[in-house]
Design a protein around this motif. Structure first.
Motif, PDB file in Angstrom:
ATOM      1  N   VAL A 160       0.833  -1.212   0.000  1.00  0.00           N
ATOM      2  CA  VAL A 160       0.000   0.000   0.000  1.00  0.00           C
ATOM      3  C   VAL A 160       0.866   1.260   0.000  1.00  0.00           C
ATOM      4  CG1 VAL A 160      -1.545   1.384   1.468  1.00  0.00           C
ATOM      5  CG2 VAL A 160      -2.062  -1.019   1.011  1.00  0.00           C
ATOM      6  N   PHE A 161       1.886   1.292   0.855  1.00  0.00           N
ATOM      7  CA  PHE A 161       2.760   2.462   0.912  1.00  0.00           C
ATOM      8  C   PHE A 161       3.513   2.633  -0.410  1.00  0.00           C
ATOM      9  CE2 PHE A 161       1.840   2.552   5.331  1.00  0.00           C
ATOM     10  CZ  PHE A 161       2.220   3.798   5.805  1.00  0.00           C
ATOM     11  N   ARG A 162       3.969   1.520  -0.995  1.00  0.00           N
ATOM     12  CA  ARG A 162       4.679   1.587  -2.274  1.00  0.00           C
ATOM     13  C   ARG A 162       3.765   2.089  -3.388  1.00  0.00           C
ATOM     14  NH1 ARG A 162       8.797   2.978  -5.128  1.00  0.00           N
ATOM     15  NH2 ARG A 162       9.190   1.675  -6.968  1.00  0.00           N
ATOM     16  N   GLN A 182      -9.258  -0.556   0.723  1.00  0.00           N
ATOM     17  CA  GLN A 182     -10.509  -0.951   0.057  1.00  0.00           C
ATOM     18  C   GLN A 182     -10.350  -0.931  -1.468  1.00  0.00           C
ATOM     19  OE1 GLN A 182     -12.996   2.011   1.842  1.00  0.00           O
ATOM     20  NE2 GLN A 182     -13.436   0.793   3.679  1.00  0.00           N
ATOM     21  N   TYR A 183      -9.621   0.046  -1.953  1.00  0.00           N
ATOM     22  CA  TYR A 183      -9.376   0.164  -3.391  1.00  0.00           C
ATOM     23  C   TYR A 183      -8.569  -1.022  -3.914  1.00  0.00           C
ATOM     24  CZ  TYR A 183      -7.794   2.222  -7.823  1.00  0.00           C
ATOM     25  OH  TYR A 183      -7.522   2.457  -9.146  1.00  0.00           O
ATOM     26  N   VAL A 184      -7.639  -1.490  -3.104  1.00  0.00           N
ATOM     27  CA  VAL A 184      -6.753  -2.591  -3.498  1.00  0.00           C
ATOM     28  C   VAL A 184      -7.529  -3.861  -3.822  1.00  0.00           C
ATOM     29  CG1 VAL A 184      -5.092  -4.226  -2.484  1.00  0.00           C
ATOM     30  CG2 VAL A 184      -4.630  -1.782  -2.405  1.00  0.00           C
ATOM     31  N   ILE A 185      -8.613  -4.118  -3.117  1.00  0.00           N
ATOM     32  CA  ILE A 185      -9.361  -5.365  -3.328  1.00  0.00           C
ATOM     33  C   ILE A 185     -10.662  -5.156  -4.108  1.00  0.00           C
ATOM     34  CG2 ILE A 185      -8.409  -6.573  -1.339  1.00  0.00           C
ATOM     35  CD1 ILE A 185     -10.947  -5.797   0.215  1.00  0.00           C
ATOM     36  N   ASN A 186     -10.954  -3.916  -4.481  1.00  0.00           N
ATOM     37  CA  ASN A 186     -12.179  -3.648  -5.236  1.00  0.00           C
ATOM     38  C   ASN A 186     -11.861  -3.020  -6.596  1.00  0.00           C
ATOM     39  OD1 ASN A 186     -14.106  -4.618  -3.260  1.00  0.00           O
ATOM     40  ND2 ASN A 186     -13.565  -2.853  -2.018  1.00  0.00           N
ATOM     41  N   GLU A 187     -12.040  -1.716  -6.715  1.00  0.00           N
ATOM     42  CA  GLU A 187     -11.897  -1.050  -8.009  1.00  0.00           C
ATOM     43  C   GLU A 187     -10.498  -1.179  -8.611  1.00  0.00           C
ATOM     44  OE1 GLU A 187     -13.013   0.360  -5.286  1.00  0.00           O
ATOM     45  OE2 GLU A 187     -15.120   0.930  -5.619  1.00  0.00           O
ATOM     46  N   GLY A 188      -9.470  -1.172  -7.775  1.00  0.00           N
ATOM     47  CA  GLY A 188      -8.099  -1.210  -8.288  1.00  0.00           C
ATOM     48  C   GLY A 188      -7.490  -2.598  -8.318  1.00  0.00           C
ATOM     49  N   LYS A 189      -8.322  -3.613  -8.162  1.00  0.00           N
ATOM     50  CA  LYS A 189      -7.818  -4.982  -8.036  1.00  0.00           C
ATOM     51  C   LYS A 189      -6.973  -5.405  -9.246  1.00  0.00           C
ATOM     52  CE  LYS A 189      -9.440  -9.620  -6.846  1.00  0.00           C
ATOM     53  NZ  LYS A 189     -10.625 -10.438  -6.480  1.00  0.00           N
ATOM     54  N   ILE A 192      -3.571  -3.462  -9.368  1.00  0.00           N
ATOM     55  CA  ILE A 192      -2.674  -3.960  -8.314  1.00  0.00           C
ATOM     56  C   ILE A 192      -2.102  -5.317  -8.701  1.00  0.00           C
ATOM     57  CG2 ILE A 192      -2.589  -4.779  -5.923  1.00  0.00           C
ATOM     58  CD1 ILE A 192      -2.712  -1.787  -6.057  1.00  0.00           C
ATOM     59  N   GLN A 193      -2.957  -6.185  -9.257  1.00  0.00           N
ATOM     60  CA  GLN A 193      -2.517  -7.527  -9.620  1.00  0.00           C
ATOM     61  C   GLN A 193      -1.449  -7.485 -10.712  1.00  0.00           C
ATOM     62  OE1 GLN A 193      -5.768 -10.173  -9.946  1.00  0.00           O
ATOM     63  NE2 GLN A 193      -4.554 -11.945 -10.536  1.00  0.00           N
ATOM     64  N   LYS A 194      -1.577  -6.549 -11.669  1.00  0.00           N
ATOM     65  CA  LYS A 194      -0.584  -6.413 -12.735  1.00  0.00           C
ATOM     66  C   LYS A 194       0.770  -5.970 -12.182  1.00  0.00           C
ATOM     67  CE  LYS A 194      -3.921  -5.216 -16.361  1.00  0.00           C
ATOM     68  NZ  LYS A 194      -4.442  -4.108 -17.207  1.00  0.00           N
ATOM     69  N   GLU A 195       0.742  -5.072 -11.187  1.00  0.00           N
ATOM     70  CA  GLU A 195       1.991  -4.504 -10.655  1.00  0.00           C
ATOM     71  C   GLU A 195       2.610  -5.349  -9.546  1.00  0.00           C
ATOM     72  OE1 GLU A 195       2.340  -0.219  -9.972  1.00  0.00           O
ATOM     73  OE2 GLU A 195       0.327  -0.006 -10.787  1.00  0.00           O
ATOM     74  N   PHE A 196       1.751  -5.881  -8.654  1.00  0.00           N
ATOM     75  CA  PHE A 196       2.276  -6.513  -7.438  1.00  0.00           C
ATOM     76  C   PHE A 196       1.835  -7.957  -7.225  1.00  0.00           C
ATOM     77  CE2 PHE A 196       1.738  -1.931  -6.608  1.00  0.00           C
ATOM     78  CZ  PHE A 196       3.039  -1.580  -6.313  1.00  0.00           C
ATOM     79  N   GLY A 197       0.906  -8.432  -8.038  1.00  0.00           N
ATOM     80  CA  GLY A 197       0.366  -9.759  -7.807  1.00  0.00           C
ATOM     81  C   GLY A 197      -0.938  -9.692  -7.027  1.00  0.00           C
ATOM     82  N   ALA A 198      -1.556 -10.843  -6.839  1.00  0.00           N
ATOM     83  CA  ALA A 198      -2.865 -10.902  -6.174  1.00  0.00           C
ATOM     84  C   ALA A 198      -2.754 -10.578  -4.686  1.00  0.00           C
ATOM     85  CB  ALA A 198      -3.466 -12.288  -6.368  1.00  0.00           C
ATOM     86  N   VAL A 199      -3.790  -9.911  -4.194  1.00  0.00           N
ATOM     87  CA  VAL A 199      -3.878  -9.570  -2.772  1.00  0.00           C
ATOM     88  C   VAL A 199      -5.137 -10.202  -2.205  1.00  0.00           C
ATOM     89  CG1 VAL A 199      -4.082  -7.700  -1.096  1.00  0.00           C
ATOM     90  CG2 VAL A 199      -2.644  -7.393  -3.114  1.00  0.00           C
TER      91      VAL A 199
END
Length: 512
Positions: A160-162, A182-189, A192-199
């Motif tokens: 998240v900080f990165r 919340q964004y990480v697992i919803n709208e920005g999923k 995030i997955q493209k850059e960092f992998g699944a969360v």
């Protein structure tokens, strides 16, 4: 008489220093104060930290007050965490009475009442300078330790900080942190997955619950802007060190918030202050009252962090002093770093208490003049066992000490006096301003809203995507329409089943 002379010589050799020192009180032998056998503390070693301990009602807070007074009189600023509201009287001069007069004669010092420069501060709803810090300033490691996260959850916080650094999303308060999670697992999923992998959604939801727990203790008042500059603690006024009293009377039942604040304060001071080397006196002293609140709810990681800072912060010219009921309230690793010890009386009401007293006595230098275990239960109010580090870093002989009286008021300020003190503070004008600039919460909200609007526009601009490439809709029969309705389909199946049962039943009856 020979014993008294020997004792005086013993005290003089142990408590006579070359450099500047403060007078804490006079030594006591066989329950009698020994005039002019003064107990000094060298200013040079005050960055080696200390402990003020003792049972309730034995005078710990007054000792803390006396100690802070003497530091201020020597130009050393202090930060005092006041959980009981007893320390605001430092701003006003004390009053002479017969008890104080007699004590001053025994110690051999004149009584000169004086008010000291005081700054009232708060991390909650109390009046005074508002102390705040941003989530970004805490960083992922400290935030993870405060929330007591496991390795997987810490990885998500680091992510998240990165992500916020890469996309210029300011993390200012808990609202921002929750929004990004919340964004990480919803709208920005997908992003995030493209850059960092699944969360994992389960991991993020666990972190959110821990943040809500912190919010329930009032942490939303502490996180935000304007961030406090710890250099504002290091001030003098007319040659006297300013005493910054952080009023914490309304967070006694919120230990999580207290430990969060204390750890962030120590971390910020350590990271901000330059190395001081071997100076003649400390740059700043911190007094943490009711210290058991810090450690009783702290995780191992949090205690390790505090221990590391206590070890290293003295090189920055900072002394840390813990005030609590028994030394056992402090973890052994931290207790081992405390060079000055002021031990007030302990009470032996149970067998467990007596065992604790024996263990406490083992923390102090052995002396032929006292039975330490007996002295610990027989001292009166305003008396304490004292040992400090001399200028070579060697513990001084243990001394049963009659402590000096405060030169400031031994009572709290009135509301009118508090108002006057707050109104005259330039730091209040600097920090007590509401700032709610555009941060991660607002930026992500706008991004989500824009995405929804763009999606609607795209649908309106390409109606063929919703209909069959512009061909007129096919006419459907009533049966087809009904078949599309789930409820109608269910009713139809039920009717057909009942009819079938009736027909089959009828046929069976005819065969009979």
């Amino acid at each position: 008489m020979a014993k008294i002379d020997e004792f005086k010589s013993h005290i003089e050799q142990g408590y006579t220093f070359k450099g500047d020192s403060i007078i804490l009180g006079t030594a006591v032998l066989d329950q009698e104060p020994i005039p002019h056998a003064q107990i000094h503390i060298p200013l040079k070693t005050l960055n080696r930290h200390g402990l003020i301990a003792g049972a309730t009602g034995t005078g710990k807070t007054v000792t803390l007050q006396v100690f802070a007074e003497q530091l201020s009189m020597n130009g050393i600023p202090c930060v005092l965490m006041d959980l009981k509201g007893d320390l605001s009287g430092l701003a006003m001069p004390g009053k002479l009475n017969s008890i104080i007069e007699k004590r001053c004669e025994l110690i051999g010092i004149p009584y000169e009442p004086s008010g000291l420069p005081v700054e009232l501060m708060s991390i909650s709803g109390e009046k005074g300078v508002k102390l705040k810090a941003t989530i970004s300033e805490f960083g992922p490691v400290l935030i993870s330790q405060i929330l007591e996260l496991n390795d997987t959850q810490r990885g998500v916080i680091a992510l998240v900080f990165r992500y916020c650094d890469m996309h210029h999303l300011p993390l200012l308060d808990l609202k921002d942190l929750k929004k990004v999670l919340q964004y990480v697992i919803n709208e920005g999923k997908e992003d995030i997955q493209k850059e960092f992998g699944a969360v994992s959604s389960a991991t993020v939801n666990t972190i959110l619950r821990k943040i809500i727990e912190l919010e329930q203790q009032g942490a939303e008042c502490f996180f935000g802007e304007l961030s406090f500059d710890v250099n504002d603690f290091v001030r003098t006024s007319n040659g006297k060190g300013v005493l910054s009293i952080i009023r914490l009377t309304d967070i006694q039942n919120r230990p999580k918030l207290f430990s969060t604040f204390m750890l962030s304060l120590l971390s910020e001071i350590y990271e901000t202050f330059p190395e001081e080397g071997d100076s003649g006196k400390p740059k700043l002293c911190l007094f943490i009252d009711e210290a058991h609140l810090v450690f009783s709810n702290a995780s191992k990681d949090l205690i390790d962090k505090i221990e590391a800072i206590v070890k290293l912060i003295r090189s920055k010219g900072v002394g840390v002093y813990f005030c609590t009921q028994t030394p056992t309230d402090i973890p052994e690793k931290v207790l081992g770093q405390l060079g000055l010890k002021i031990q007030h009386a302990l009470r032996a009401f149970t067998a467990k208490d007596r065992t604790a007293i024996k263990k406490t006595a083992e923390n102090y230098p052995i002396t032929s003049f006292y039975n330490t275990s007996e002295i610990l239960t027989s001292m009166g109010i305003g008396e304490a066992l004292v040992t400090v580090l001399n200028e070579k870093g060697i513990p001084t002989p243990l001394a049963h000490t009659l402590l000096r009286s405060p030169i400031t008021r031994m009572n709290i300020l009135s509301q009118e006096e508090i108002e006057e003190l707050v109104n005259n503070s330039f730091l209040v004008k600097k920090y007590n301003v509401e700032i709610d600039r555009k941060s991660a919460f607002e930026i992500l909200d706008e991004k989500i809203t824009r995405a929804e609007i763009d999606s609607e526009k795209e649908k309106d601009a390409h109606p063929s995507q919703r209909k069959s490439h512009g061909r007129p809709p096919k006419e459907t029969s009533i049966f087809e329409e009904l078949s599309k309705n789930t409820m109608v389909r269910q009713i139809g199946r039920t009717i057909f089943r009942e009819l079938s049962r009736g027909i089959m039943g009828g046929l069976t009856g005819k065969r009979k």
